[in-house]
Design an enzyme around this catalytic site. Structure first.
Site, short mmCIF file in Angstrom:
data_model
loop_
_atom_site.label_atom_id
_atom_site.label_comp_id
_atom_site.label_asym_id
_atom_site.label_seq_id
_atom_site.Cartn_x
_atom_site.Cartn_y
_atom_site.Cartn_z
N GLU A 106 -3.31 3.02 2.00
CA GLU A 106 -2.91 3.50 0.66
C GLU A 106 -3.21 4.99 0.50
OE1 GLU A 106 -4.38 1.33 -2.84
OE2 GLU A 106 -4.32 3.23 -3.91
N SER A 161 -6.28 -9.95 -1.55
CA SER A 161 -5.38 -10.43 -0.50
C SER A 161 -5.73 -11.84 -0.04
CB SER A 161 -5.41 -9.45 0.68
OG SER A 161 -6.74 -9.13 1.02
N HIS A 202 0.81 -1.22 0.00
CA HIS A 202 0.00 0.00 0.00
C HIS A 202 0.84 1.27 0.00
CE1 HIS A 202 -3.09 -2.54 2.35
NE2 HIS A 202 -3.42 -2.49 1.09
S1 SF4 Z 1 -4.76 -3.86 -5.63
FE1 SF4 Z 1 -2.84 -4.95 -5.91
S2 SF4 Z 1 -2.11 -4.46 -8.00
FE2 SF4 Z 1 -3.70 -2.98 -7.41
S3 SF4 Z 1 -2.52 -1.27 -6.60
FE3 SF4 Z 1 -3.13 -2.52 -4.85
S4 SF4 Z 1 -1.41 -3.91 -4.55
FE4 SF4 Z 1 -1.18 -3.01 -6.59
#
Ligand code: SF4
Length: 282
Positions: free
Chosen positions: A124, A262, A72
C-alpha cells in the site's frame, strides 16, 4: 467460557470488495493474473488460486490477459506499464486507498513534500509513493525519523497508511511538526481499521484472555495483537484453531476474539467452534 467476538473481526470492506471483483473477473475472463497475493492470508490466497487466478511476480506480455490490481493498490508506473503491455486492467484498489492517493497527489501539486507514516515495504505504501513525481519520505517508527532530512523541509503534508496504529502516528507527527514550519496532517487510517483499533483498546481489559486470528504475514493483525498484548498479557495470535493451547485459559471465564482485516469468516468460526469444544457448556 463466555466467548466475546469483536463486531469488527475479519474482512474489511475493501478486502471483501477486492475478493468479489477478483472472483467475478475469474468467471468472465480468461487468463486472469494478479501481481502478488490478493491479501496476506493463506486461506484466501488458496481460494483465489482455486478460482483460476494466477499469481505473477512481474509483468510480461499481457495480450489476452487480465490483470487485477489488489485492494492495496499499485504505483502509477505499474498501472501504465500493464496497459502498454496489453493487459486488460481491472482495478480492485480499495476506494479508501484511492482517497490517500488523491490527497497525496493534491498536496504534491501544491508544492508540499509528502511524508507517509507507514511501513516502507508494504504494497500500500509503495502504491502511495508510486503516485508521486517527487520523492516521498516514509517513516514507520518514532526512532526512525530522519531528522536531518525532515529539518530541511519548509512545507510538508503527512498521510498515513490505512492500517497504521493511531498512537504510533501521533507520536511521529508530534515530533516532526516541531521541525517543519508549514505542515498539513491527514489522518488517513481507514474507518474499518479505526473500528478494529477502538474495539481492541477495550476488549483486552474486559476479557481474561484475548485471541487474535490472522496470518503471521498480516501487518494489520500484528498491530491488533500488539495493542491487545500491551493491555492484556494473555493475548495470543493464531492463524487457526489448531494452535490453541488449553493452558492459555487457566482460571479464565471469558475470552475475547478478534481477527485481522484479511481473516475469513470461516477461520473465525472454526476458532470459536474449537474454543467451544474445549469448554463445552453443560
Ligand atoms: S484496511 Fe481494508 S478498508 Fe481499510 S483501506 Fe485497507 S482494504 Fe480498504
Amino acid at each position: 467460557m463466555k466467548i466475546n467476538l469483536a463486531k469488527s473481526a475479519g474482512f474489511c470492506f475493501g478486502v471483501k470488495r477486492a475478493i468479489t471483483i477478483a472472483e467475478k473477473t475469474a468467471k468472465t475472463k480468461k487468463s486472469v493474473v494478479m501481481l502478488g497475493d490478493i491479501v496476506h492470508n493463506e486461506e484466501v490466497v488458496k481460494q483465489i488460486r482455486k478460482s483460476g487466478i494466477k499469481k505473477i511476480s512481474r509483468l510480461s506480455n499481457g495480450r489476452g490477459k487480465t490483470l487485477i490490481i489488489r485492494a492495496h493498490g499499485c504505483s502509477k508506473v505499474i498501472f501504465s506499464q500493464a496497459l502498454k503491455l496489453g493487459y486488460g486492467v481491472i482495478d480492485a484498489t480499495c476506494p479508501m486507498v484511492k482517497e490517500i492517493h488523491k490527497i497525496a497527489k493534491r498536496f504534491e501539486s501544491e508544492g508540499y513534500r509528502i511524508i507517509v507514516i507507514g511501513d516502507k515495504l508494504h504494497d500500500e505504501v509503495q502504491g502511495i509513493i508510486g503516485q508521486l513525481n517527487s520523492e516521498a519520505i516514509v517513516i514507520d517508527k518514532l526512532k526512525n525519523i530522519p531528522l536531518a532530512k525532515v529539518s530541511k523541509i519548509k512545507r510538508a503534508a503527512i498521510v498515513t497508511q490505512s492500517t497504521q496504529n493511531l498512537d504510533n502516528v501521533l507520536k511521529i507527527f508530534n515530533v516532526i511538526r516541531k521541525y517543519i514550519p508549514d505542515i498539513k496532517f491527514h489522518n488517513t487510517i481507514c474507518n474499518p481499521t479505526r473500528a478494529k483499533q477502538n474495539e481492541v483498546k477495550t476488549m483486552p481489559k474486559e476479557n481474561d484472555v484475548m485471541i487474535i486470528i490472522g496470518s503471521k504475514t498480516s501487518a494489520n493483525t500484528k498491530r491488533i495483537y500488539e495493542i491487545s498484548k500491551s493491555l492484556n498479557k494473555k493475548s495470543y495470535w493464531i492463524n487457526s484453531g489448531k494452535e490453541i493451547k488449553i493452558g492459555w485459559f487457566k482460571n479464565a471465564s471469558c475470552v475475547g476474539v478478534t481477527a485481522g482485516a484479511s481473516t475469513p469468516k470461516s477461520t473465525i468460526n472454526r476458532v470459536i467452534h474449537q474454543i467451544g469444544r474445549l469448554f463445552p457448556v453443560n
